[in-house]
Design a protein around this motif. Structure first.
Motif, PDB file in Angstrom:
ATOM      1  N   LYS A 161       8.126  16.392 -15.365  1.00  0.00           N
ATOM      2  CA  LYS A 161       9.568  16.133 -15.399  1.00  0.00           C
ATOM      3  C   LYS A 161      10.422  17.400 -15.303  1.00  0.00           C
ATOM      4  O   LYS A 161      11.434  17.549 -15.993  1.00  0.00           O
ATOM      5  CB  LYS A 161       9.918  15.344 -16.682  1.00  0.00           C
ATOM      6  N   ARG A 162       9.931  18.336 -14.478  1.00  0.00           N
ATOM      7  CA  ARG A 162      10.765  19.486 -14.129  1.00  0.00           C
ATOM      8  C   ARG A 162      10.352  19.981 -12.751  1.00  0.00           C
ATOM      9  O   ARG A 162       9.362  19.476 -12.180  1.00  0.00           O
ATOM     10  CB  ARG A 162      10.675  20.596 -15.195  1.00  0.00           C
ATOM     11  N   HIS A 163      11.093  20.937 -12.235  1.00  0.00           N
ATOM     12  CA  HIS A 163      10.831  21.434 -10.894  1.00  0.00           C
ATOM     13  C   HIS A 163       9.351  21.828 -10.739  1.00  0.00           C
ATOM     14  O   HIS A 163       8.799  22.502 -11.605  1.00  0.00           O
ATOM     15  CB  HIS A 163      11.732  22.650 -10.631  1.00  0.00           C
ATOM     16  N   GLY A 164       8.721  21.408  -9.652  1.00  0.00           N
ATOM     17  CA  GLY A 164       7.323  21.789  -9.398  1.00  0.00           C
ATOM     18  C   GLY A 164       6.307  20.863 -10.023  1.00  0.00           C
ATOM     19  O   GLY A 164       5.134  21.224 -10.153  1.00  0.00           O
ATOM     20  N   GLU A 165       6.735  19.648 -10.387  1.00  0.00           N
ATOM     21  CA  GLU A 165       5.779  18.725 -11.020  1.00  0.00           C
ATOM     22  C   GLU A 165       4.602  18.416 -10.089  1.00  0.00           C
ATOM     23  O   GLU A 165       4.775  18.209  -8.889  1.00  0.00           O
ATOM     24  CB  GLU A 165       6.480  17.414 -11.395  1.00  0.00           C
ATOM     25  N   LYS A 166       3.387  18.406 -10.668  1.00  0.00           N
ATOM     26  CA  LYS A 166       2.193  18.043  -9.903  1.00  0.00           C
ATOM     27  C   LYS A 166       1.373  17.072 -10.754  1.00  0.00           C
ATOM     28  O   LYS A 166       1.043  17.383 -11.908  1.00  0.00           O
ATOM     29  CB  LYS A 166       1.381  19.313  -9.605  1.00  0.00           C
ATOM     30  N   VAL A 167       1.080  15.906 -10.179  1.00  0.00           N
ATOM     31  CA  VAL A 167       0.381  14.856 -10.934  1.00  0.00           C
ATOM     32  C   VAL A 167      -0.979  14.608 -10.288  1.00  0.00           C
ATOM     33  O   VAL A 167      -1.053  14.350  -9.084  1.00  0.00           O
ATOM     34  CB  VAL A 167       1.212  13.546 -10.913  1.00  0.00           C
ATOM     35  N   VAL A 168      -2.038  14.666 -11.075  1.00  0.00           N
ATOM     36  CA  VAL A 168      -3.382  14.399 -10.561  1.00  0.00           C
ATOM     37  C   VAL A 168      -4.015  13.304 -11.418  1.00  0.00           C
ATOM     38  O   VAL A 168      -3.974  13.361 -12.648  1.00  0.00           O
ATOM     39  CB  VAL A 168      -4.262  15.675 -10.619  1.00  0.00           C
ATOM     40  N   VAL A 169      -4.587  12.294 -10.742  1.00  0.00           N
ATOM     41  CA  VAL A 169      -5.329  11.255 -11.457  1.00  0.00           C
ATOM     42  C   VAL A 169      -6.793  11.428 -11.090  1.00  0.00           C
ATOM     43  O   VAL A 169      -7.151  11.438  -9.905  1.00  0.00           O
ATOM     44  CB  VAL A 169      -4.822   9.848 -11.067  1.00  0.00           C
ATOM     45  N   THR A 170      -7.641  11.617 -12.092  1.00  0.00           N
ATOM     46  CA  THR A 170      -9.052  11.888 -11.827  1.00  0.00           C
ATOM     47  C   THR A 170      -9.897  11.246 -12.945  1.00  0.00           C
ATOM     48  O   THR A 170      -9.453  10.278 -13.569  1.00  0.00           O
ATOM     49  CB  THR A 170      -9.272  13.426 -11.693  1.00  0.00           C
ATOM     50  N   THR A 171     -11.083  11.779 -13.169  1.00  0.00           N
ATOM     51  CA  THR A 171     -11.949  11.225 -14.219  1.00  0.00           C
ATOM     52  C   THR A 171     -12.463  12.358 -15.111  1.00  0.00           C
ATOM     53  O   THR A 171     -12.386  13.541 -14.743  1.00  0.00           O
ATOM     54  CB  THR A 171     -13.179  10.514 -13.619  1.00  0.00           C
ATOM     55  N   LEU A 172     -13.023  11.977 -16.237  1.00  0.00           N
ATOM     56  CA  LEU A 172     -13.538  12.979 -17.185  1.00  0.00           C
ATOM     57  C   LEU A 172     -14.672  13.800 -16.546  1.00  0.00           C
ATOM     58  O   LEU A 172     -14.784  14.999 -16.780  1.00  0.00           O
ATOM     59  CB  LEU A 172     -14.020  12.246 -18.453  1.00  0.00           C
ATOM     60  N   GLY A 173     -15.450  13.141 -15.714  1.00  0.00           N
ATOM     61  CA  GLY A 173     -16.564  13.846 -15.061  1.00  0.00           C
ATOM     62  C   GLY A 173     -16.098  14.871 -14.034  1.00  0.00           C
ATOM     63  O   GLY A 173     -16.811  15.846 -13.755  1.00  0.00           O
ATOM     64  N   LYS A 174     -14.911  14.668 -13.467  1.00  0.00           N
ATOM     65  CA  LYS A 174     -14.468  15.534 -12.367  1.00  0.00           C
ATOM     66  C   LYS A 174     -13.304  16.443 -12.723  1.00  0.00           C
ATOM     67  O   LYS A 174     -12.905  17.293 -11.927  1.00  0.00           O
ATOM     68  CB  LYS A 174     -14.029  14.662 -11.176  1.00  0.00           C
ATOM     69  N   MET A 175     -12.707  16.273 -13.897  1.00  0.00           N
ATOM     70  CA  MET A 175     -11.421  16.925 -14.177  1.00  0.00           C
ATOM     71  C   MET A 175     -11.453  18.453 -14.125  1.00  0.00           C
ATOM     72  O   MET A 175     -10.454  19.090 -13.790  1.00  0.00           O
ATOM     73  CB  MET A 175     -10.829  16.469 -15.514  1.00  0.00           C
ATOM     74  N   LEU A 176     -12.623  19.043 -14.420  1.00  0.00           N
ATOM     75  CA  LEU A 176     -12.655  20.518 -14.468  1.00  0.00           C
ATOM     76  C   LEU A 176     -12.519  21.160 -13.091  1.00  0.00           C
ATOM     77  O   LEU A 176     -12.312  22.369 -12.978  1.00  0.00           O
ATOM     78  CB  LEU A 176     -13.924  21.006 -15.172  1.00  0.00           C
TER      79      LEU A 176
END
Ligand SMILES: C[S@@+](CC[C@H](N)C(=O)[O-])C[C@H]1O[C@@H](n2cnc3c(N)ncnc32)[C@H](O)[C@@H]1O
Length: 247
Positions: A200-215
């Motif tokens: 909710k500010r300039h440059g927001e980046k949203v990623v939807v992934t899984t616990l196995g892949k998040m790193l």
């Protein structure tokens, strides 16, 4: 002559965009004589600061800022101390009250809330916090890592949705890996995870992934990570934690 009693309002700016700041905070800043804060946050509210005494300093100077705020209020001034997000969530509210009590000061203190990072991030991800959740900071600057690990373990065992603040910094890179290992003891690799940078500010980046892949994803100090519970699912790119309604 009676001494004029000053006051400190500890205000939460929300995530950073002025549209997400509550009107009471806006009014408190407008009415202040002195505004004190960390430089990055002062920069966010520059348009509101004309004609005010502004005091900004660097990171890890929280106690100095609080001492100054109390001293200036004792001189009778109307002081605003700014905090990012909500001042009562890893923010300046606690330190200000502790400093006030330490000094036996009789100034008035008001704490004005703000939208905290986890609610800003959740809104951008869908509805991941619809059931019981915990927020854990991975910063071991003020809390021992063993204590943080214990909290992660029990949050995972209790099947809470887990939100991580301060997940990773330039000098602190292994804690997020250990956190994932601990969570995987009680949750499977397919568990939905949302990673929101600059929510909710300039440059927001949203990623939807899984616990196995998040790193594999970019995670830093401007990021919040939300790990679902055993019922959380992903549908059309949104993360949903069911509340339990029968549909
Ligand atoms: C010291 S805590 C301050 C939290 C703040 N008081 C709040 O209520 O949001 C700093 C951490 O909050 C998170 N954070 C704060 N603002 C954020 C934003 N807009 N987007 C993503 N994460 C944010 C990050 O995890 C960051 O490392």
């Amino acid at each position: 002559m009676t001494k004029v009693k000053g006051r400190v309002a500890v205000v939460g700016l929300g995530p950073g965009d002025l549209d997400y700041m509550i009107p009471a905070v806006y009014k408190a800043i407008q009415g202040a004589e002195v505004v004190i804060g960390y430089k990055t946050y002062i920069d966010l509210i520059k348009p509101l600061l004309e004609g005010k005494q502004v005091i900004n300093n660097g990171m890890r100077k929280e106690i100095e800022r609080c001492q100054l705020a109390v001293e200036m209020a004792e001189e009778g001034k109307n002081v605003v101390l700014v905090s990012s997000g909500d001042p009562g969530i890893y923010g300046m509210a606690g330190a200000l009250l502790e400093v006030k009590e330490e000094k036996n000061s009789e100034i008035d203190v008001e704490i004005l809330p703000g939208i905290t990072a986890v609610s800003g991030a959740a809104a951008s991800l869908g509805a991941p916090l619809m059931h019981d959740f915990v927020v854990i900071s991975l910063s071991d600057l003020l809390t021992e890592w063993e204590v943080i690990k214990k909290r992660l373990y029990h949050a995972a065992a209790g099947d809470f949705v887990v939100a991580l603040y301060n997940p990773k910094s330039m000098g602190r890179t292994t804690q997020i890996q250990e956190a994932v290992e601990i969570l995987l003891r009680h949750r499977n690799e397919e568990t939905p995870v949302g990673i929101v940078k600059n929510a909710k500010r300039h440059g927001e980046k949203v990623v939807v992934t899984t616990l196995g892949k998040m790193l594999k994803e970019e995670i830093d100090m401007t990021t919040v990570v939300i790990i679902g519970n055993s019922n959380t699912y992903i549908k059309n790119g949104k993360i949903i934690t069911p509340r339990g309604y029968s549909l």
